[in-house]
Motif scaffolding. Structure first.
Motif, PDB file in Angstrom:
ATOM      1  N   GLY A   1       0.763  -1.235   0.000  1.00  0.00           N
ATOM      2  CA  GLY A   1       0.000   0.000   0.000  1.00  0.00           C
ATOM      3  C   GLY A   1       0.796   1.288   0.000  1.00  0.00           C
ATOM      4  O   GLY A   1       0.664   2.116  -0.908  1.00  0.00           O
TER       5      GLY A   1
ATOM      6  N   TRP B   1      -5.275  -4.428  -0.577  1.00  0.00           N
ATOM      7  CA  TRP B   1      -4.288  -3.456  -0.117  1.00  0.00           C
ATOM      8  C   TRP B   1      -3.743  -3.899   1.234  1.00  0.00           C
ATOM      9  O   TRP B   1      -4.513  -4.186   2.157  1.00  0.00           O
ATOM     10  CB  TRP B   1      -4.933  -2.084   0.052  1.00  0.00           C
ATOM     11  CG  TRP B   1      -5.290  -1.376  -1.217  1.00  0.00           C
ATOM     12  CD1 TRP B   1      -6.359  -1.625  -2.031  1.00  0.00           C
ATOM     13  CD2 TRP B   1      -4.586  -0.273  -1.803  1.00  0.00           C
ATOM     14  NE1 TRP B   1      -6.363  -0.749  -3.088  1.00  0.00           N
ATOM     15  CE2 TRP B   1      -5.288   0.092  -2.973  1.00  0.00           C
ATOM     16  CE3 TRP B   1      -3.440   0.438  -1.448  1.00  0.00           C
ATOM     17  CZ2 TRP B   1      -4.879   1.149  -3.789  1.00  0.00           C
ATOM     18  CZ3 TRP B   1      -3.027   1.483  -2.255  1.00  0.00           C
ATOM     19  CH2 TRP B   1      -3.737   1.829  -3.418  1.00  0.00           C
TER      20      TRP B   1
ATOM     21  N   LEU C   1      -1.552  -2.582   4.394  1.00  0.00           N
ATOM     22  CA  LEU C   1      -1.026  -1.394   5.062  1.00  0.00           C
ATOM     23  C   LEU C   1      -0.353  -1.794   6.366  1.00  0.00           C
ATOM     24  O   LEU C   1      -0.825  -2.695   7.065  1.00  0.00           O
ATOM     25  CB  LEU C   1      -2.149  -0.396   5.355  1.00  0.00           C
ATOM     26  CG  LEU C   1      -2.969   0.107   4.167  1.00  0.00           C
ATOM     27  CD1 LEU C   1      -4.077   1.037   4.660  1.00  0.00           C
ATOM     28  CD2 LEU C   1      -2.087   0.816   3.152  1.00  0.00           C
TER      29      LEU C   1
ATOM     30  N   ARG D   1       0.177  -1.718   9.962  1.00  0.00           N
ATOM     31  CA  ARG D   1      -0.602  -1.296  11.119  1.00  0.00           C
ATOM     32  C   ARG D   1       0.163  -0.339  12.045  1.00  0.00           C
ATOM     33  O   ARG D   1      -0.429   0.611  12.585  1.00  0.00           O
ATOM     34  CB  ARG D   1      -1.075  -2.519  11.913  1.00  0.00           C
ATOM     35  CG  ARG D   1      -1.986  -2.179  13.088  1.00  0.00           C
ATOM     36  CD  ARG D   1      -2.347  -3.414  13.898  1.00  0.00           C
ATOM     37  NE  ARG D   1      -3.127  -4.359  13.121  1.00  0.00           N
ATOM     38  CZ  ARG D   1      -4.444  -4.284  12.971  1.00  0.00           C
ATOM     39  NH1 ARG D   1      -5.119  -3.299  13.546  1.00  0.00           N
ATOM     40  NH2 ARG D   1      -5.090  -5.178  12.256  1.00  0.00           N
TER      41      ARG D   1
ATOM     42  N   SER E   1      -2.872   4.585   9.510  1.00  0.00           N
ATOM     43  CA  SER E   1      -3.168   3.491   8.587  1.00  0.00           C
ATOM     44  C   SER E   1      -4.652   3.142   8.614  1.00  0.00           C
ATOM     45  O   SER E   1      -5.244   2.808   7.578  1.00  0.00           O
ATOM     46  CB  SER E   1      -2.336   2.254   8.933  1.00  0.00           C
ATOM     47  OG  SER E   1      -0.987   2.431   8.571  1.00  0.00           O
TER      48      SER E   1
ATOM     49  N   ALA F   1      -7.114   3.179   5.440  1.00  0.00           N
ATOM     50  CA  ALA F   1      -7.931   2.013   5.102  1.00  0.00           C
ATOM     51  C   ALA F   1      -9.377   2.429   4.856  1.00  0.00           C
ATOM     52  O   ALA F   1     -10.038   1.935   3.929  1.00  0.00           O
ATOM     53  CB  ALA F   1      -7.853   0.974   6.219  1.00  0.00           C
TER      54      ALA F   1
ATOM     55  N   ARG G   1     -10.248  -5.094  -1.016  1.00  0.00           N
ATOM     56  CA  ARG G   1     -10.203  -5.305   0.425  1.00  0.00           C
ATOM     57  C   ARG G   1      -8.964  -4.605   0.962  1.00  0.00           C
ATOM     58  O   ARG G   1      -7.988  -4.425   0.234  1.00  0.00           O
ATOM     59  CB  ARG G   1     -10.115  -6.801   0.773  1.00  0.00           C
ATOM     60  CG  ARG G   1     -11.421  -7.549   0.689  1.00  0.00           C
ATOM     61  CD  ARG G   1     -11.303  -8.905   1.360  1.00  0.00           C
ATOM     62  NE  ARG G   1     -10.464  -9.840   0.623  1.00  0.00           N
ATOM     63  CZ  ARG G   1      -9.621 -10.697   1.192  1.00  0.00           C
ATOM     64  NH1 ARG G   1      -9.457 -10.703   2.513  1.00  0.00           N
ATOM     65  NH2 ARG G   1      -8.921 -11.543   0.451  1.00  0.00           N
ATOM     66  N   VAL G   2      -9.008  -4.224   2.224  1.00  0.00           N
ATOM     67  CA  VAL G   2      -7.856  -3.590   2.866  1.00  0.00           C
ATOM     68  C   VAL G   2      -7.515  -4.377   4.120  1.00  0.00           C
ATOM     69  O   VAL G   2      -8.399  -4.682   4.930  1.00  0.00           O
ATOM     70  CB  VAL G   2      -8.146  -2.120   3.244  1.00  0.00           C
ATOM     71  CG1 VAL G   2      -6.880  -1.468   3.800  1.00  0.00           C
ATOM     72  CG2 VAL G   2      -8.669  -1.342   2.041  1.00  0.00           C
ATOM     73  N   ARG G   3      -6.240  -4.712   4.265  1.00  0.00           N
ATOM     74  CA  ARG G   3      -5.788  -5.435   5.451  1.00  0.00           C
ATOM     75  C   ARG G   3      -4.710  -4.629   6.166  1.00  0.00           C
ATOM     76  O   ARG G   3      -3.742  -4.177   5.542  1.00  0.00           O
ATOM     77  CB  ARG G   3      -5.231  -6.806   5.065  1.00  0.00           C
ATOM     78  CG  ARG G   3      -6.285  -7.807   4.602  1.00  0.00           C
ATOM     79  CD  ARG G   3      -5.660  -9.175   4.371  1.00  0.00           C
ATOM     80  NE  ARG G   3      -4.967  -9.664   5.566  1.00  0.00           N
ATOM     81  CZ  ARG G   3      -4.181 -10.745   5.573  1.00  0.00           C
ATOM     82  NH1 ARG G   3      -3.997 -11.436   4.459  1.00  0.00           N
ATOM     83  NH2 ARG G   3      -3.589 -11.126   6.698  1.00  0.00           N
ATOM     84  N   LEU G   4      -4.898  -4.442   7.461  1.00  0.00           N
ATOM     85  CA  LEU G   4      -3.879  -3.833   8.309  1.00  0.00           C
ATOM     86  C   LEU G   4      -3.075  -4.956   8.945  1.00  0.00           C
ATOM     87  O   LEU G   4      -3.631  -5.805   9.651  1.00  0.00           O
ATOM     88  CB  LEU G   4      -4.528  -2.969   9.390  1.00  0.00           C
ATOM     89  CG  LEU G   4      -5.342  -1.765   8.900  1.00  0.00           C
ATOM     90  CD1 LEU G   4      -6.033  -1.082  10.068  1.00  0.00           C
ATOM     91  CD2 LEU G   4      -4.448  -0.781   8.173  1.00  0.00           C
TER      92      LEU G   4
END
Length: 252
Positions: A96, A157, A159, A161, A166, A170, A185-188
């Motif tokens: 990201g 994506w 990112l 954390r 972040s 997101a 989708r976005v994942r931390l």
């Protein structure tokens, strides 16, 4: 002092460091540094040797760090690069901050560098804090529209954390996806790198979007997403071309 920047524009020293007359010097220096790296010399010692020989400034040396690569690694990276048409129906895993910051920088008129592996990289120093700037929304929009054209099955994506804001980023990515019906989708995660590296061994055909050499050298199929987006939608970007096949030109 808090970071109050509203854009990711050019560094005050870049007009001198990356003037047209400087680019041939930087290209020769990049070739020399890559030659040394190809023969196993240490990164630090090689950069100092080449930088001192050409009397390069700190920003110019940072540019060489971003662009130079041993020839064996360059060839291996290029062999695994995926063309845009090949992402149709596949998952794209985005590093990201790596991608977003480069597109933001290009939109803001900052220097972006085309390295010897043909990836675009910026000179921004990533810290523990991400700040939304004027270019954030336009960058997300351009990335999304470019991906939509090539129809990946899903875009994820990743990112970091630990980086401040972040969670907010997101949310902005999720809002953009919802507004355009993009399959995102976005994942931390604590660190995206091992997840993206693991894509090299996945049978599902996932494609990684990053310019991070540490990830690329582990072998995942990869997409030069920042380069494609900038070439397609930021025609006035300031690109300093130090690629293996480039002419060393500075396009502003």
């Amino acid at each position: 002092m808090p970071d109050r920047r509203q854009n990711r524009g050019a560094h005050p020293k870049d007009a001198a460091c990356f003037a047209t007359a400087q680019v041939p010097v930087l290209r020769r220096a990049c070739d020399e540094l890559s030659w040394l790296l190809s023969r196993g010399y240490s990164d630090v010692a090689s950069l100092k040797l080449v930088g001192d020989r050409h009397k390069l400034r700190l920003r110019q040396r940072k540019a060489l760090q971003r662009c130079a690569v041993a020839e064996e690694k360059r060839v291996a990276r290029r062999a695994r690069e995926v063309a845009p048409a090949a992402i149709a129906g596949r998952r794209v895993l985005i590093d990201g901050y790596n991608v977003l910051l480069t597109v933001e920088a290009a939109l803001a008129g900052a220097v972006v560098l085309r390295g010897r592996d043909d990836n675009l990289r910026d000179l921004a120093a990533m810290s523990s804090h991400y700040r939304r700037v004027r270019q954030t929304r336009p960058a997300i929009d351009r990335i999304g529209r470019w991906l939509a054209r090539w129809r990946p099955e899903e875009t994820i994506w990743f990112l970091d954390r630990p980086i401040s804001n972040s969670g907010r980023l997101a949310g902005w990515l999720a809002e953009a996806a919802a507004a355009h019906a993009w399959p995102w989708r976005v994942r931390l995660v604590p660190n995206p790198d091992p997840i993206l590296i693991a894509a090299a061994g996945e049978p599902a055909g996932d494609v990684v979007a990053t310019a991070d050499g540490g990830i690329l050298d582990h072998g995942p199929p990869w997409l030069a997403l920042a380069r494609h987006v900038v070439e397609a939608s930021v025609p006035d970007a300031w690109v300093v071309d130090l690629s293996a096949g480039g002419a060393g030109r500075s396009e502003a």
